[in-house]
Write a protein that holds these residues in place. Sequence first.
Motif, PDB file in Angstrom:
ATOM      1  N   ARG A 190       0.801  -1.277  -0.278  1.00  0.00           N
ATOM      2  CA  ARG A 190      -0.005  -0.036   0.105  1.00  0.00           C
ATOM      3  C   ARG A 190       0.907   1.334  -0.189  1.00  0.00           C
ATOM      4  O   ARG A 190       1.997   1.355   0.462  1.00  0.00           O
ATOM      5  N   ASP A 191       0.258   2.353  -0.569  1.00  0.00           N
ATOM      6  CA  ASP A 191       0.991   3.656  -0.454  1.00  0.00           C
ATOM      7  C   ASP A 191       0.954   4.202   0.857  1.00  0.00           C
ATOM      8  O   ASP A 191       0.081   4.254   1.487  1.00  0.00           O
TER       9      ASP A 191
ATOM     10  N   THR B 291       1.789   7.092   1.637  1.00  0.00           N
ATOM     11  CA  THR B 291       1.326   8.507   2.102  1.00  0.00           C
ATOM     12  C   THR B 291      -0.382   8.453   2.596  1.00  0.00           C
ATOM     13  O   THR B 291      -0.785   9.457   2.944  1.00  0.00           O
ATOM     14  N   GLU B 292      -0.830   7.305   2.160  1.00  0.00           N
ATOM     15  CA  GLU B 292      -2.449   7.352   2.399  1.00  0.00           C
ATOM     16  C   GLU B 292      -2.486   7.003   3.952  1.00  0.00           C
ATOM     17  O   GLU B 292      -3.062   5.569   4.304  1.00  0.00           O
TER      18      GLU B 292
ATOM     19  N   ASP C  95      -6.356   5.947   4.991  1.00  0.00           N
ATOM     20  CA  ASP C  95      -6.821   4.758   4.510  1.00  0.00           C
ATOM     21  C   ASP C  95      -6.240   3.619   4.997  1.00  0.00           C
ATOM     22  O   ASP C  95      -6.805   2.520   5.476  1.00  0.00           O
ATOM     23  N   ASN C  96      -5.164   3.704   5.212  1.00  0.00           N
ATOM     24  CA  ASN C  96      -4.118   2.339   5.802  1.00  0.00           C
ATOM     25  C   ASN C  96      -4.465   2.233   7.408  1.00  0.00           C
ATOM     26  O   ASN C  96      -4.731   0.995   7.862  1.00  0.00           O
TER      27      ASN C  96
ATOM     28  N   ALA D  86       3.763   7.653   6.847  1.00  0.00           N
ATOM     29  CA  ALA D  86       3.477   8.659   5.931  1.00  0.00           C
ATOM     30  C   ALA D  86       4.186   9.909   6.071  1.00  0.00           C
ATOM     31  O   ALA D  86       4.539  10.837   5.183  1.00  0.00           O
TER      32      ALA D  86
END
Length: 427
Positions: free
Chosen positions: A104-105, A107-108, A111-112, A142
């Motif tokens: 997963r990204d 920076t999110e 959401d994470n 992040a």
Amino acid sequence: MNITGIYATPGYSGFFFDDQRAIKQGAEHDGFTYVGEPVTDGFDEIRQAGESIIVDIELEDGTVVRGDCAAVQYSGAGGRDPLFKAEEYAPVIEGPVADALVGRDATEFLDNAETLEEMAVEGDRLHTAIRYGVSQALLAAAAEAEKTTQTDVMADALGTEPATEPVPVFGQSGDDRYNNTEKMFVKGVPVLPHALINSVEKIGENGETLLEYVEWLTERSQELGPEGYDPRFHIDVYGMIGEIFGAPYDREEVVDYFAALEEAAAPYPIQIEGPMDVGNREDQIAAMVELRDGLEAAGVDVDIVADEWCNTFEDVQAFVDAGAADLVQIKTPDLGGIHRSGQAVRYCEGTDTRAYLGGTCNETETSARACAHVALATNAAQTLAKPGMGFDEGYMIVENEMRRTIARRKREQQTTDADTDEITADD
């Protein structure tokens, strides 16, 4: 920047796990430990070593950031999750949790963190300590990926404007309630001393021992505090006022005792945490409302603080909605994901309930620093010095993290302003 690995290493925390029910039932001290058998599920001893899980998140550029899973000192009590055992839960982090988050990204963050919050393994929600520690690492990831502070990441997630001055820190003395409190006076700690009043012996059969202690606080603060020192006294009584007086809590005898506490603390404000523990959330809220109404009717200016049975985000909502407390302790490990603590602080906005971003002495320096960023992002009313019961170390960690972050944000803002001025001049 993507997450490429999540690793879990069992470790220690900053204090111990204590069987609160056994202590309240009269377990006697044996030096630092206690004599007797534990009564809460999961405990092998009444006092046993605190545990943590060190969570490392690896990013695709090779950077590694940390979060620490930790649970409160009095685990398994007051409606909280069971005792946290690191060896048992580490495989969950490296297994199902890693499977859900790797790739997963980074920076999110929100959401994470929400993905983690909603996870279940074999039908059971993840232990609050897992959600707490892994979400700290996600916050750090992040911030690293975005080259900014954890305060800014949290503020963006919550839609807030961060504080520009350190949030008032609440120092906790542990049982060394005289020496450690004198240290707090010398350093000018704004909120103090917690005092750990968790037995009849410490409060007095009629509350007289606590009254004497508050009188000492007032006198000694004036002798040792810096010029202009204006402390706020905060005493955690672990339900002991309810133990010695009993219900109803709006009757004259109880109200008069709170009036005596107010007088002993004058000219400084005083707030009492956990005045009673009646065994469940609904009845606890009713008892707190009864006490608060009684104090208001009598003109007694002592704030009461919700702790017992105020554990989850939903619990915080219930106490705030009922007007059951002047402050709610947002006990960060009990809320799970660290963003949930931030959301709980925000829930107090616009109400007559202030948000105390708390936690436990049984955390780690990593979780304490993460919470300092939540405090700044939400501008909470006060935040806890942690971990440990020695006071100095926890106060240094939390206060310095806030000061460091504020200084960094000011430097970065000055750079941004200078760049803007230069572009304007060129135009």
